[in-house]
Design an enzyme around this catalytic site. Structure first.
Site, PDB file in Angstrom:
ATOM      1  N   HIS A 115      35.249  31.515  44.663  1.00 34.55           N
ATOM      2  CA  HIS A 115      34.707  30.832  43.290  1.00 34.55           C
ATOM      3  C   HIS A 115      35.334  29.380  43.309  1.00 34.55           C
ATOM      4  O   HIS A 115      34.406  28.305  43.016  1.00 34.55           O
ATOM      5  CB  HIS A 115      35.572  31.319  42.093  1.00 34.55           C
ATOM      6  N   LYS A 167      32.089  44.713  31.956  1.00 34.83           N
ATOM      7  CA  LYS A 167      32.750  44.731  33.084  1.00 34.83           C
ATOM      8  C   LYS A 167      34.289  45.270  33.359  1.00 34.83           C
ATOM      9  O   LYS A 167      34.747  45.373  34.256  1.00 34.83           O
ATOM     10  CB  LYS A 167      32.520  43.633  33.986  1.00 34.83           C
ATOM     11  N   ARG A 197      26.846  34.925  48.236  1.00 33.43           N
ATOM     12  CA  ARG A 197      27.776  35.623  49.542  1.00 33.43           C
ATOM     13  C   ARG A 197      26.735  36.188  50.668  1.00 33.43           C
ATOM     14  O   ARG A 197      26.994  35.639  51.713  1.00 33.43           O
ATOM     15  CB  ARG A 197      28.689  36.396  48.939  1.00 33.43           C
ATOM     16  N   SER A 222      36.199  39.687  43.433  1.00 30.23           N
ATOM     17  CA  SER A 222      37.317  39.856  42.494  1.00 30.23           C
ATOM     18  C   SER A 222      37.601  41.331  42.466  1.00 30.23           C
ATOM     19  O   SER A 222      38.640  41.785  42.457  1.00 30.23           O
ATOM     20  CB  SER A 222      37.166  39.174  41.199  1.00 30.23           C
TER      21      SER A 222
HETATM   22  P1  ADP Z   1      29.382  37.811  37.772  1.00 33.99           P
HETATM   23  O1  ADP Z   1      29.933  38.808  36.903  1.00 33.99           O
HETATM   24  O2  ADP Z   1      28.850  36.939  36.899  1.00 33.99           O
HETATM   25  O3  ADP Z   1      29.158  38.370  38.950  1.00 33.99           O
HETATM   26  P2  ADP Z   1      31.723  36.784  39.285  1.00 33.99           P
HETATM   27  O4  ADP Z   1      33.084  36.111  38.738  1.00 33.99           O
HETATM   28  O5  ADP Z   1      31.761  38.204  40.054  1.00 33.99           O
HETATM   29  O6  ADP Z   1      30.909  36.969  38.071  1.00 33.99           O
HETATM   30  O7  ADP Z   1      30.745  35.912  40.170  1.00 33.99           O
HETATM   31  C1  ADP Z   1      30.231  34.689  39.336  1.00 33.99           C
HETATM   32  C2  ADP Z   1      29.586  33.927  40.599  1.00 33.99           C
HETATM   33  O8  ADP Z   1      30.312  33.507  41.574  1.00 33.99           O
HETATM   34  C3  ADP Z   1      28.275  34.799  41.058  1.00 33.99           C
HETATM   35  O9  ADP Z   1      27.261  33.887  41.586  1.00 33.99           O
HETATM   36  C4  ADP Z   1      28.865  35.163  42.412  1.00 33.99           C
HETATM   37  O10 ADP Z   1      27.946  35.615  43.466  1.00 33.99           O
HETATM   38  C5  ADP Z   1      29.582  33.940  42.753  1.00 33.99           C
HETATM   39  N1  ADP Z   1      30.755  34.283  43.718  1.00 33.99           N
HETATM   40  C6  ADP Z   1      31.638  35.286  43.394  1.00 33.99           C
HETATM   41  N2  ADP Z   1      32.607  35.181  44.798  1.00 33.99           N
HETATM   42  C7  ADP Z   1      31.983  34.405  45.667  1.00 33.99           C
HETATM   43  C8  ADP Z   1      32.410  34.097  46.901  1.00 33.99           C
HETATM   44  N3  ADP Z   1      33.421  34.744  47.565  1.00 33.99           N
HETATM   45  N4  ADP Z   1      31.522  33.369  47.552  1.00 33.99           N
HETATM   46  C9  ADP Z   1      30.595  32.718  46.951  1.00 33.99           C
HETATM   47  N5  ADP Z   1      30.066  33.084  45.696  1.00 33.99           N
HETATM   48  C10 ADP Z   1      30.835  33.866  44.807  1.00 33.99           C
END
Ligand code: ADP
Length: 159
Positions: free
Chosen positions: A17, A41, A90, A128
């Site tokens: 993030h 979630k 990713r 996460s």
């Molecule tokens: P959501 O529940 O909206 O998917 P996340 O917190 O899991 O929320 O992710 C938010 C955004 O950050 C999403 O677009 C996800 O693809 C991106 N993201 C999460 N982890 C990574 C990572 N390691 N590298 C790149 N983008 C990421």
């Protein structure tokens, strides 16, 4: 002024993030990191805790703001006078879901563009969810999260 919104669960913020936030802050005049209050979630951290952790990590980047929202992302983006949703990609596994969501949002709000940023390859495997599982099982996640976050995870998950 080009304002982008980076919405997500951030439960908790990871180095993946953070990488996207840094790239977004370079690309746009202002970046709003917006914590979704979606309880589906089953987040382990409250919205306030997630905001506070993000704030500690990115508080020194001047054009980054931290907020939270309920409801549709497009409504929130409109309310902020923005027309850009920033999302991270990713792997190909992210693609299908992100593609569906971006096209759904575009149908509802044609003026809002979803912009995808590709993470550094060194963070491309981070999520996460996996980080939480690793902490529960006793693993060290300090290489995957910003300073201070591992301790918060341990307090929450190893009672
Ligand atoms: P959501 O529940 O909206 O998917 P996340 O917190 O899991 O929320 O992710 C938010 C955004 O950050 C999403 O677009 C996800 O693809 C991106 N993201 C999460 N982890 C990574 C990572 N390691 N590298 C790149 N983008 C990421």
């Amino acid at each position: 002024m080009r304002v982008a919104v980076y919405p997500g669960s951030f439960d908790p913020i990871t180095l993946g993030h953070l990488d996207i936030i840094q790239r977004g802050a370079h690309t746009f005049d202002k970046l709003i990191v917006a914590v979704a209050t979606n309880e589906d979630k089953n987040p382990i951290f409250s919205v306030e805790e997630r905001k506070e952790m993000i704030s500690k990590v990115v508080g020194s980047i001047p054009n980054v703001e931290i907020d939270s929202f309920n409801g549709l992302t497009i409504d929130y983006v409109n309310s902020k006078g923005s027309n850009v949703i920033l999302r991270g990609i990713r792997t190909v596994s992210d693609f299908e879901y992100e593609f569906q969501m971006a096209l759904t949002n575009r149908t509802m709000a044609p003026d809002i563009e979803t912009v995808f940023v590709m993470t550094s390859d060194k963070y491309s495997f981070l999520s996460s969810r996996l980080i939480k599982e690793t902490v529960k099982l006793g693993g060290d996640v300090s290489p995957f999260v910003p300073p201070g976050i591992q301790q918060r995870l341990v307090q929450k998950l190893r009672k």
